[in-house]
Design a protein around this motif. Sequence first.
Motif, mmCIF file in Angstrom:
data_model
loop_
_atom_site.group_PDB
_atom_site.id
_atom_site.type_symbol
_atom_site.label_atom_id
_atom_site.label_comp_id
_atom_site.label_asym_id
_atom_site.label_seq_id
_atom_site.Cartn_x
_atom_site.Cartn_y
_atom_site.Cartn_z
ATOM 1 N N GLU A 177 0.829 -1.203 0.000
ATOM 2 C CA GLU A 177 0.000 0.000 0.000
ATOM 3 C C GLU A 177 0.861 1.249 0.000
ATOM 4 O OE1 GLU A 177 -4.153 -0.937 2.185
ATOM 5 O OE2 GLU A 177 -2.452 -0.617 3.509
ATOM 6 N N ASP A 178 0.405 2.263 -0.710
ATOM 7 C CA ASP A 178 1.139 3.523 -0.735
ATOM 8 C C ASP A 178 0.809 4.357 0.500
ATOM 9 O OD1 ASP A 178 -1.297 4.914 -1.224
ATOM 10 O OD2 ASP A 178 -1.032 4.742 -3.382
ATOM 11 N N TYR A 179 1.357 5.551 0.576
ATOM 12 C CA TYR A 179 1.192 6.449 1.717
ATOM 13 C C TYR A 179 -0.276 6.719 2.035
ATOM 14 C CZ TYR A 179 1.451 10.796 4.416
ATOM 15 O OH TYR A 179 1.301 11.767 5.370
ATOM 16 N N PHE A 180 -1.118 6.748 1.027
ATOM 17 C CA PHE A 180 -2.531 7.039 1.232
ATOM 18 C C PHE A 180 -3.338 5.797 1.559
ATOM 19 C CE2 PHE A 180 -0.958 10.408 -1.617
ATOM 20 C CZ PHE A 180 -1.172 11.492 -0.785
ATOM 21 N N GLY A 181 -2.679 4.654 1.744
ATOM 22 C CA GLY A 181 -3.363 3.431 2.145
ATOM 23 C C GLY A 181 -4.071 2.729 1.004
ATOM 24 N N GLY A 182 -3.555 2.831 -0.183
ATOM 25 C CA GLY A 182 -4.217 2.199 -1.318
ATOM 26 C C GLY A 182 -3.241 1.725 -2.364
ATOM 27 N N PHE A 183 -3.807 1.352 -3.478
ATOM 28 C CA PHE A 183 -3.050 0.830 -4.610
ATOM 29 C C PHE A 183 -3.421 1.616 -5.867
ATOM 30 C CE2 PHE A 183 -3.735 -2.480 -1.476
ATOM 31 C CZ PHE A 183 -2.460 -2.995 -1.295
ATOM 32 N N SER A 184 -3.540 2.917 -5.729
ATOM 33 C CA SER A 184 -4.132 3.753 -6.771
ATOM 34 C C SER A 184 -3.328 3.809 -8.070
ATOM 35 C CB SER A 184 -4.351 5.166 -6.239
ATOM 36 O OG SER A 184 -3.117 5.744 -5.869
ATOM 37 N N THR A 185 -2.040 3.554 -8.036
ATOM 38 C CA THR A 185 -1.242 3.676 -9.259
ATOM 39 C C THR A 185 -1.116 2.374 -10.031
ATOM 40 O OG1 THR A 185 0.790 3.315 -8.029
ATOM 41 C CG2 THR A 185 0.128 5.621 -8.440
ATOM 42 N N VAL A 186 -1.673 1.297 -9.516
ATOM 43 C CA VAL A 186 -1.558 0.010 -10.208
ATOM 44 C C VAL A 186 -2.115 0.097 -11.638
ATOM 45 C CG1 VAL A 186 -2.286 -2.415 -10.201
ATOM 46 C CG2 VAL A 186 -1.377 -1.366 -8.113
ATOM 47 N N PRO A 187 -3.299 0.686 -11.859
ATOM 48 C CA PRO A 187 -3.791 0.780 -13.241
ATOM 49 C C PRO A 187 -2.869 1.589 -14.160
ATOM 50 C CG PRO A 187 -5.587 1.176 -11.712
ATOM 51 C CD PRO A 187 -4.319 1.155 -10.904
ATOM 52 N N GLN A 188 -2.304 2.702 -13.657
ATOM 53 C CA GLN A 188 -1.403 3.504 -14.491
ATOM 54 C C GLN A 188 -0.132 2.730 -14.830
ATOM 55 O OE1 GLN A 188 -2.750 4.817 -11.556
ATOM 56 N NE2 GLN A 188 -3.174 6.972 -11.863
ATOM 57 N N LEU A 189 0.390 1.983 -13.858
ATOM 58 C CA LEU A 189 1.588 1.185 -14.115
ATOM 59 C C LEU A 189 1.304 0.063 -15.113
ATOM 60 C CD1 LEU A 189 3.021 1.087 -10.506
ATOM 61 C CD2 LEU A 189 4.152 2.096 -12.506
ATOM 62 N N CYS A 190 0.117 -0.530 -15.024
ATOM 63 C CA CYS A 190 -0.271 -1.559 -16.005
ATOM 64 C C CYS A 190 -0.308 -0.965 -17.412
ATOM 65 C CB CYS A 190 -1.626 -2.160 -15.659
ATOM 66 S SG CYS A 190 -1.634 -3.255 -14.242
ATOM 67 N N GLU A 191 -0.909 0.205 -17.546
ATOM 68 C CA GLU A 191 -0.971 0.872 -18.852
ATOM 69 C C GLU A 191 0.424 1.208 -19.360
ATOM 70 O OE1 GLU A 191 -3.580 4.236 -19.205
ATOM 71 O OE2 GLU A 191 -5.097 3.258 -17.959
ATOM 72 N N LEU A 192 1.272 1.714 -18.478
ATOM 73 C CA LEU A 192 2.629 2.060 -18.884
ATOM 74 C C LEU A 192 3.393 0.826 -19.344
ATOM 75 C CD1 LEU A 192 5.050 3.893 -19.238
ATOM 76 C CD2 LEU A 192 5.434 3.747 -16.752
ATOM 77 N N LEU A 193 3.268 -0.258 -18.622
ATOM 78 C CA LEU A 193 3.952 -1.482 -19.019
ATOM 79 C C LEU A 193 3.449 -1.959 -20.383
ATOM 80 C CD1 LEU A 193 6.058 -3.546 -18.163
ATOM 81 C CD2 LEU A 193 4.238 -4.823 -17.028
ATOM 82 N N ARG A 194 2.136 -1.903 -20.575
ATOM 83 C CA ARG A 194 1.549 -2.304 -21.856
ATOM 84 C C ARG A 194 2.040 -1.420 -22.997
ATOM 85 N NH1 ARG A 194 -4.294 -0.657 -22.070
ATOM 86 N NH2 ARG A 194 -3.243 1.270 -22.592
ATOM 87 N N ASP A 195 2.139 -0.113 -22.756
ATOM 88 C CA ASP A 195 2.453 0.856 -23.811
ATOM 89 C C ASP A 195 3.939 1.203 -23.924
ATOM 90 O OD1 ASP A 195 -0.282 0.935 -24.158
ATOM 91 O OD2 ASP A 195 -0.540 2.830 -23.073
#
Length: 104
Positions: free
Chosen positions: A69-87
């Motif tokens: 979990e990040d500082y805010f207690g979540g996993f909010s960047t997982v979708p952006q990282l998935c997109e970045l890895l794909r692209d």
Amino acid sequence: MGMDMYIEKIRRNPNDKQDIVERVELCYWRKFWDLHYALGLYDKDDYNTDVPMTKDDVERALDFATHNEDYFGGFSTVPQLCELLRDYDELKRYGWDIVYNANW
């Protein structure tokens, strides 16, 4: 003291590689020190520097962010990282550099 961390895509001037003509934020974290150290892209005294990221670096960031979990207690960047890895390959093909930087 806080730390802001970014993964960005940047486009450089083809005639002057030091000149960044476009910068787009792809991921942002605040105070996610564990990820910063897990990436291992930095010398301890090297701040506010665009550090190039390989596709393997992006995959390592995704793996870490998926399980911690990040500082805010979540996993909010997982979708952006998935997109970045794909692209990633397409971005590189179109002249973008993928960089990580942190500042505080």
